[in-house]
Design an enzyme around this catalytic site. Structure first.
Site, short mmCIF file in Angstrom:
data_model
loop_
_atom_site.label_atom_id
_atom_site.label_comp_id
_atom_site.label_asym_id
_atom_site.label_seq_id
_atom_site.Cartn_x
_atom_site.Cartn_y
_atom_site.Cartn_z
N ARG A 49 -70.41 123.31 -52.25
CA ARG A 49 -69.35 122.33 -52.43
C ARG A 49 -68.55 122.73 -53.66
NH1 ARG A 49 -70.87 115.98 -52.94
NH2 ARG A 49 -71.45 116.62 -55.04
N TYR B 282 -57.97 90.41 -32.05
CA TYR B 282 -56.99 91.38 -31.60
C TYR B 282 -57.48 92.17 -30.39
CZ TYR B 282 -54.14 90.90 -35.85
OH TYR B 282 -53.32 90.45 -36.84
N LYS C 92 -69.31 106.68 -61.10
CA LYS C 92 -68.06 106.99 -60.39
C LYS C 92 -67.75 105.92 -59.34
CE LYS C 92 -70.68 109.99 -57.26
NZ LYS C 92 -71.19 111.37 -57.10
N MET D 164 -57.64 92.92 -40.75
CA MET D 164 -57.43 93.35 -42.13
C MET D 164 -58.08 92.38 -43.12
SD MET D 164 -53.97 94.25 -44.26
CE MET D 164 -53.37 95.40 -43.04
#
Ligand SMILES: *Cc1c(COP(=O)(O)O)cnc(C)c1O
Length: 369
Positions: free
Chosen positions: A136, A264, A38, A313
């Site tokens: 779950r 930043y 997965k 990013m």
């Protein structure tokens, strides 16, 4: 492997083979092995991993969603594929592509029976998931009666296996709880077999289950993280080899003067003369913000370079003041010789998260020696 010229995830298929053989060595030869692929095979490459696993003779694959199973079928994977968490809206496509659903509640069973009936199926293979403590997904222990009643006189589906999932297989302080889950599962299976009049095969262990509770291997095990080289345990990590190695390069080097800042929000403020390197990898590639501000480091020429300031990013900046390096030099983020588990731990997370975070824009290369 050649030097990388851009951010690259190197996928070592011989490491995958090593891990598969190591995990198999913990099991009886007849125990079936399901490879969990997965989430792009834990962030690597689902198709490349599945193809290699097929050549190694794996018995089963598991994905989380129907869409992932379809990708495998489109790539020519012929082995049985268990879909762990299919959504009813995709049941039709699941049947069309010969994927095998995990059914985990009376409602889901009923919905699947309806689709199987509409599609005129007979003995369609399904797998029943039982909740034994993870809380779950799963039928309750007490659902066996209802399941057999719902199936009485119908032939659209055939229960191929039943399974459950341990809540804390990697945590030996929870041994008693895990043993209780195993006992409960045995009880469920005995009751269901008796009611159905046949015996679906059984599976319960993930990677840490294989390592810590091999007696509960039943007829199959399901491994993900171990195949990719991590065992949720420092000792086991020694026996496994990382499949994915993330590398990048230095784009630019800056001299930072005392009082200047980097990145930043001016999150890194320099008190003295420092040298920073800017790397073409950021949160859009999978390096989350939590790795910034000095928490994690990359490796350049064998030396640690801390990530300084905020992760951007598409870029991070690292401190290379004490490293003799140049623009274009190779940078190791994690993998062989710098475990993803250790990298993840620096930001308070786990190997599973950093591996599956590596985004699809990162180039993949393959080696199989
Ligand atoms: C993801 C998953 C696994 C694989 O677990 P690992 O710890 O990666 O070996 C096994 N079973 C189920 C139900 C899962 O969701």
């Amino acid at each position: 492997m050649d030097k990388v010229g851009e951010t690259t995830l190197e996928i070592d298929l011989s490491a995958l083979e090593h891990n598969f053989r190591y995990l198999k060595s913990k099991l009886l030869p007849e125990t079936k092995f399901l490879a969990v692929v997965k989430a792009f095979a834990y962030g690597s490459d689902m198709v490349a991993i599945a193809k290699k696993m097929e050549t190694l003779g794996v018995d089963y694959f598991a994905v989380a969603y129907v869409k992932e199973g379809v990708l495998l079928r489109d790539a020519g994977i012929m082995s049985p594929i268990l879909v762990l968490h299919p959504q009813p809206v995709n049941f039709g496509e699941l049947i069309d592509r010969c994927l095998e659903p995990s059914l985990y509640s009376q409602k889901i069973l009923k919905q699947f029976l309806k689709t199987a009936h509409q599609k005129k199926q007979k003995d369609y293979p399904v797998h029943l998931k039982f909740n034994t403590g993870l809380n779950r997904l799963g039928f309750w222990e007490t659902d066996a009666e209802h399941i057999s009643a719902q199936l009485a006189g119908r032939n659209e589906i055939k229960i191929k296996s039943i399974f459950s999932h341990l809540a804390a297989s990697e945590d030996l302080t929870e041994k008693e709880f895990s043993q209780m889950q195993i006992k409960t599962f045995e009880k469920i299976s005995a009751e269901l077999n008796q009611k159905l009049g046949y015996s679906p095969f059984r599976h319960m262990l993930n990677t840490s289950g294989i390592i810590n509770y091999p007696k509960a291997q039943f007829e199959m095990v399901r491994s993900g993280i171990g195949l990719y080289g991590y065992g949720n345990d420092a000792k086991e990590d020694q026996n496994l080899k990382p499949v994915a190695t993330l590398k990048t390069i230095i784009s630019q080097i800056h001299k930072i003067e005392p009082g200047e800042t980097v990145g930043y929000n001016r999150a890194f403020a320099s008190e003295d003369h420092r040298i920073s390197a800017t790397l073409p990898i950021g949160h859009a590639d999978g390096i989350g913000r939590q790795y910034g501000k000095g928490k994690a480091h990359v490796t350049i020429h064998g030396k640690k370079a801390p990530i300084i300031g905020n992760v951007c990013m598409d870029m991070i900046m690292v401190d290379v003041t004490d490293i003799d390096c140049q623009e274009g030099d190779e940078v190791l983020v994690f993998g062989e010789n710098a475990s993803a588990e250790q990298f993840a731990t620096l930001a308070n997370t786990i190997s599973y998260e950093i591996l599956t975070a590596i985004s699809q824009r990162v180039k993949r290369t393959y080696k199989d020696t």
